[in-house]
Design a protein around this motif. Structure first.
Motif, short mmCIF file in Angstrom:
data_model
loop_
_atom_site.label_atom_id
_atom_site.label_comp_id
_atom_site.label_asym_id
_atom_site.label_seq_id
_atom_site.Cartn_x
_atom_site.Cartn_y
_atom_site.Cartn_z
N MET A 89 0.83 -1.20 0.00
CA MET A 89 0.00 0.00 0.00
C MET A 89 0.87 1.26 0.00
O MET A 89 0.60 2.22 -0.72
CB MET A 89 -0.91 -0.02 1.24
N LEU A 90 1.92 1.24 0.83
CA LEU A 90 2.82 2.39 0.89
C LEU A 90 3.54 2.58 -0.42
O LEU A 90 3.71 3.73 -0.89
CB LEU A 90 3.82 2.19 2.03
N ARG A 91 3.96 1.47 -1.05
CA ARG A 91 4.65 1.58 -2.34
C ARG A 91 3.71 2.13 -3.41
O ARG A 91 4.11 2.97 -4.22
CB ARG A 91 5.18 0.21 -2.75
N LEU A 92 2.47 1.69 -3.42
CA LEU A 92 1.49 2.18 -4.39
C LEU A 92 1.24 3.67 -4.19
O LEU A 92 1.15 4.43 -5.17
CB LEU A 92 0.18 1.40 -4.25
N THR A 93 1.15 4.09 -2.94
CA THR A 93 0.95 5.52 -2.66
C THR A 93 2.13 6.35 -3.14
O THR A 93 1.97 7.42 -3.73
CB THR A 93 0.74 5.73 -1.15
N GLY A 94 3.33 5.83 -2.91
CA GLY A 94 4.52 6.54 -3.35
C GLY A 94 4.59 6.65 -4.86
O GLY A 94 4.90 7.73 -5.40
N ARG A 95 4.30 5.55 -5.55
CA ARG A 95 4.32 5.58 -7.02
C ARG A 95 3.27 6.54 -7.56
O ARG A 95 3.52 7.28 -8.53
CB ARG A 95 4.09 4.18 -7.57
N THR A 96 2.09 6.52 -6.94
CA THR A 96 1.02 7.42 -7.39
C THR A 96 1.44 8.88 -7.23
O THR A 96 1.23 9.71 -8.12
CB THR A 96 -0.26 7.16 -6.60
N ALA A 97 2.07 9.19 -6.08
CA ALA A 97 2.52 10.56 -5.85
C ALA A 97 3.59 10.97 -6.85
O ALA A 97 3.57 12.11 -7.36
CB ALA A 97 3.05 10.69 -4.41
N VAL A 98 4.50 10.06 -7.15
CA VAL A 98 5.56 10.37 -8.12
C VAL A 98 4.98 10.63 -9.50
O VAL A 98 5.36 11.60 -10.19
CB VAL A 98 6.59 9.23 -8.16
N TRP A 99 4.04 9.78 -9.93
CA TRP A 99 3.44 9.95 -11.25
C TRP A 99 2.61 11.22 -11.34
O TRP A 99 2.60 11.91 -12.38
CB TRP A 99 2.60 8.74 -11.62
N LEU A 100 1.91 11.56 -10.25
CA LEU A 100 1.14 12.80 -10.24
C LEU A 100 2.07 14.02 -10.33
O LEU A 100 1.78 14.98 -11.05
CB LEU A 100 0.28 12.88 -8.98
N PHE A 101 3.16 13.95 -9.58
CA PHE A 101 4.14 15.05 -9.63
C PHE A 101 4.75 15.17 -11.02
O PHE A 101 4.93 16.27 -11.54
CB PHE A 101 5.23 14.80 -8.59
N THR A 102 5.06 14.01 -11.64
CA THR A 102 5.61 14.02 -13.00
C THR A 102 4.61 14.60 -13.99
O THR A 102 4.97 15.41 -14.86
CB THR A 102 6.01 12.60 -13.41
N ALA A 103 3.35 14.17 -13.88
CA ALA A 103 2.31 14.68 -14.79
C ALA A 103 2.13 16.18 -14.64
O ALA A 103 1.95 16.90 -15.64
CB ALA A 103 0.99 13.96 -14.51
N LEU A 104 2.19 16.68 -13.41
CA LEU A 104 2.06 18.12 -13.18
C LEU A 104 3.20 18.88 -13.84
O LEU A 104 2.99 19.93 -14.47
CB LEU A 104 2.03 18.40 -11.68
N ASN A 105 4.41 18.36 -13.71
CA ASN A 105 5.56 19.03 -14.32
C ASN A 105 5.50 18.99 -15.84
O ASN A 105 5.88 19.97 -16.51
CB ASN A 105 6.86 18.40 -13.82
N VAL A 106 5.05 17.87 -16.40
CA VAL A 106 4.90 17.79 -17.85
C VAL A 106 3.84 18.78 -18.33
O VAL A 106 4.00 19.44 -19.37
CB VAL A 106 4.53 16.35 -18.27
N LEU A 107 2.75 18.90 -17.57
CA LEU A 107 1.70 19.86 -17.93
C LEU A 107 2.22 21.29 -17.89
O LEU A 107 1.94 22.09 -18.79
CB LEU A 107 0.51 19.70 -16.97
N LEU A 108 2.99 21.62 -16.87
CA LEU A 108 3.56 22.96 -16.77
C LEU A 108 4.55 23.23 -17.91
O LEU A 108 4.60 24.34 -18.45
CB LEU A 108 4.25 23.13 -15.42
N LEU A 109 5.34 22.21 -18.27
CA LEU A 109 6.27 22.38 -19.37
C LEU A 109 5.53 22.60 -20.68
O LEU A 109 5.92 23.45 -21.49
CB LEU A 109 7.18 21.14 -19.48
N TYR A 110 4.47 21.85 -20.88
CA TYR A 110 3.65 22.04 -22.09
C TYR A 110 3.09 23.46 -22.13
O TYR A 110 3.10 24.12 -23.18
CB TYR A 110 2.50 21.03 -22.12
N TRP A 111 2.56 23.93 -20.98
CA TRP A 111 1.99 25.28 -20.94
C TRP A 111 3.06 26.32 -21.26
O TRP A 111 2.81 27.27 -22.00
CB TRP A 111 1.41 25.56 -19.56
N LEU A 112 4.26 26.15 -20.72
CA LEU A 112 5.34 27.10 -20.97
C LEU A 112 5.67 27.17 -22.45
O LEU A 112 5.76 28.27 -23.02
CB LEU A 112 6.58 26.69 -20.16
#
Length: 276
Positions: free
Chosen positions: A1-24
């Motif tokens: 459960m902890l590993r799944l939560t960590g992976r989810t947080a990492v992917w969400l953070f990555t998606a947010l950064n990709v979205l910001l890069l696209y916007w830029l």
């Protein structure tokens, strides 16, 4: 459960950064109206008018990014190389020679990294002014090297401690001096860590703004970040938000491209350097 939560947080953070890069990147090709009306849509107006790079040309010419770009490249390259050249022997000595108090010294370096830059900016200015190095690129170079050495020594000390000592012992038995062992044996094994240190310092210095604002006043010595800071006021006054975002892209994208280009080499160097 902890590993799944960590992976989810990492992917969400990555998606947010990709979205910001696209916007830029997308916003850097838009008119101000398009930026506010359709922030995540594709650019259209400048492409339709046959001038897609209008914002980049505006930022490059109005902010004098051409000269600032060359100043930044030379300054960052010289400072980053000097930082690694100074830090590598110091880190090797701390990790190998059993220097008296080396553990405390390494901890002292780690504590020094946590001192906020704002608390030492005035003493630094007074010190450089005493030597006539304010408003000087050489003075800024000295600051970059001096303030980056603690982090780099701390980083490389941990890396040198992971390298096997057998090859160095064999070199010593063959009569090699500590200096020759360091240059011929240790440095090739440590190239992954040194490349990592070089890239991390280059990225940090490329984006550094506070010291450039305080210590550089003349346009001829502006770095990219310093030129962008000055350009911000003029661009917002003229509502040239597309040009301003293009200026940000000019500053950000080269380091992003450099990291993407060398990321695999950095990782493989860190994982395989000790085994080669």
């Amino acid at each position: 459960m902890l590993r799944l939560t960590g992976r989810t947080a990492v992917w969400l953070f990555t998606a947010l950064n990709v979205l910001l890069l696209y916007w830029l990147v997308a916003a850097s090709f838009k008119t101000p109206l398009e930026i506010f009306r359709d922030p995540f849509g594709l650019p259209y107006t400048w492409f339709a008018r046959g001038n897609p790079f209008r914002n980049y040309l505006y930022a490059w010419n109005q902010a004098e990014f051409g000269h600032a770009f060359m100043v930044t490249v030379v300054l960052v390259a010289a400072a980053s190389a000097s930082i690694v050249l100074v830090s590598a022997p110091a880190a090797y000595a701390l990790s190998r020679f059993g220097v008296r108090g080396s553990g405390a010294l390494t901890g002292f370096l780690a504590i020094g990294m946590g001192v906020p830059m704002q608390t030492v900016i005035i003493p630094l200015f007074v010190g450089l002014a005493a030597f006539g190095l304010t408003n000087s690129l050489f003075g800024l170079y000295v600051l970059y090297v001096a303030l980056s050495v603690p982090f780099t020594v701390f980083l490389l000390t941990g890396f040198f401690r992971t390298l096997p000592e057998e090859t160095e012992e064999a070199a010593a038995l063959d009569g090699a001096s500590p200096l020759r062992t360091f240059v011929s044996i240790t440095l090739p094994l440590a190239r992954g860590g040194m490349v990592t240190a070089l890239i991390l310092n280059a990225i940090g210095l490329w984006n550094e703004t506070l010291l450039a604002i305080v210590f550089i006043q003349e346009n001829s010595g502006f770095t990219l970040a310093r030129a962008l800071f000055t350009f911000y006021g003029a661009a917002t006054y003229q509502s040239e938000y597309g040009g301003l975002i293009a200026g940000v892209a000019i500053v950000v994208l080269p380091m992003l491209a450099l990291y993407l280009l060398l990321a695999r080499r950095i990782i493989t160097g860190l994982t395989l350097g000790a085994g080669k």
